[in-house]
Design an enzyme around this catalytic site. Sequence first.
Site, PDB file in Angstrom:
ATOM      1  N   CYS A   1      -5.051   6.287  -2.935  1.00 26.16           N
ATOM      2  CA  CYS A   1      -4.360   5.003  -3.093  1.00 26.16           C
ATOM      3  C   CYS A   1      -3.053   5.271  -3.816  1.00 26.16           C
ATOM      4  O   CYS A   1      -3.053   5.635  -4.998  1.00 26.16           O
ATOM      5  CB  CYS A   1      -5.217   4.014  -3.879  1.00 26.16           C
ATOM      6  SG  CYS A   1      -4.406   2.419  -4.180  1.00 26.16           S
ATOM      7  N   GLY A   2      -1.936   5.116  -3.107  1.00 23.81           N
ATOM      8  CA  GLY A   2      -0.633   5.414  -3.687  1.00 23.81           C
ATOM      9  C   GLY A   2      -0.246   4.475  -4.810  1.00 23.81           C
ATOM     10  O   GLY A   2       0.214   4.910  -5.875  1.00 23.81           O
TER      11      GLY A   2
ATOM     12  N   ASN B   1       0.119   4.581   0.257  1.00 24.57           N
ATOM     13  CA  ASN B   1      -0.161   5.507   1.353  1.00 24.57           C
ATOM     14  C   ASN B   1       0.233   4.891   2.687  1.00 24.57           C
ATOM     15  O   ASN B   1       0.712   5.579   3.590  1.00 24.57           O
ATOM     16  CB  ASN B   1      -1.641   5.887   1.368  1.00 24.57           C
ATOM     17  CG  ASN B   1      -1.999   6.807   0.223  1.00 24.57           C
ATOM     18  OD1 ASN B   1      -1.300   7.770  -0.054  1.00 24.57           O
ATOM     19  ND2 ASN B   1      -3.083   6.505  -0.463  1.00 24.57           N
TER      20      ASN B   1
ATOM     21  N   CYS C   1       0.862  -1.185   0.000  1.00 30.42           N
ATOM     22  CA  CYS C   1       0.000   0.000   0.000  1.00 30.42           C
ATOM     23  C   CYS C   1       0.894   1.230   0.000  1.00 30.42           C
ATOM     24  O   CYS C   1       1.700   1.413   0.914  1.00 30.42           O
ATOM     25  CB  CYS C   1      -0.923  -0.001   1.212  1.00 30.42           C
ATOM     26  SG  CYS C   1      -1.912   1.506   1.354  1.00 30.42           S
TER      27      CYS C   1
ATOM     28  N   ASN D   1      -7.971  -3.723  -7.056  1.00 32.94           N
ATOM     29  CA  ASN D   1      -8.268  -2.326  -6.776  1.00 32.94           C
ATOM     30  C   ASN D   1      -8.781  -1.690  -8.064  1.00 32.94           C
ATOM     31  O   ASN D   1      -8.329  -2.044  -9.161  1.00 32.94           O
ATOM     32  CB  ASN D   1      -7.010  -1.592  -6.310  1.00 32.94           C
ATOM     33  CG  ASN D   1      -6.417  -2.200  -5.055  1.00 32.94           C
ATOM     34  OD1 ASN D   1      -6.939  -2.033  -3.968  1.00 32.94           O
ATOM     35  ND2 ASN D   1      -5.316  -2.933  -5.203  1.00 32.94           N
TER      36      ASN D   1
END
Length: 303
Positions: A229-230, A83, A81, A202
């Site tokens: 969402c990084g 973030n 992830c 995602n």
Amino acid sequence: MLVMLQFSKYQGLGNDFLLIDGREDQLTQQVINPDPAWVRKICDRHFGIGADGLILALPPRADGDLRMQIFNADGSLAEMCGNGIRCLTRFLADIEGDLCVQRWNIETLAGIICPVLQEDGQICVDMGTPFLDPESIPTTLTIGSAGLPQGECHLGSTSLHVAAVGMGNPHLIVPVEDLENIPFENWGQRLEKHHAFPAKTNVHFLKIHSPNQLEIRVWERGSGPTLACGTGACASLVATCLLGLSDDHAEVLLPGGVLQISWPGRRGSVFMTGPAEPIFDGVLTPLLSPSHAEVLPQDDQII
């Protein structure tokens, strides 16, 4: 007696996480390999603390400085992830204070990720090389002429042109003309579980403002709508870059703020730069502790 777990809550562009430090190997197996129901409980915004996920900082298994283990709000294990790793980086820097090393090699299920704390407080993360091979994402979409998996996803009578990119976790990019006038939740939850993605995915609805400015709305696998969402921002730039719709660097607008994403030369690593901030520290009450995390010595122990 009950084990009392200390935690910290951090957010990156509104994508928020509960962080627990276990680098001294002090956490029980009930925390390291938690019951998904417990993760769901503490991430619940009404009956728990509230978060988009849980992050554990653990001892390394190989050559990293530490290992990150992350769980989605539904209790499922996540590979990576963007973030979240920025939040973990800020957390580590806050703990270490003046002794902060500014750079960490963090083991994840997506490989070693190397975030750097910059002088301005922003965090730049080498997110690694994107996965474009369908089996690595994984997806049943096939490689198109642009060199990445492309195709159509059918939702009833609606046909959506899509592309897929892996950033250690799967991402589906859906270009749209208007982000506000789409059935976001309906499409998001259906595309997350689309049969073209055997491990789910995602989902990012994408609007292109210019070659240097993209905007996305995020539906995260296992969490639903989130503010940012990084890895999704990285995947979106890679997709638009290969499709000839953007340059190799752009600002990506998300509901929670802006990330700077670059893919120099359209090869090798993708770089993400953005903020992360602490919200508060706390201790889990007995009712929110893992059900088996009972009993240690003679007094309640904070770890």
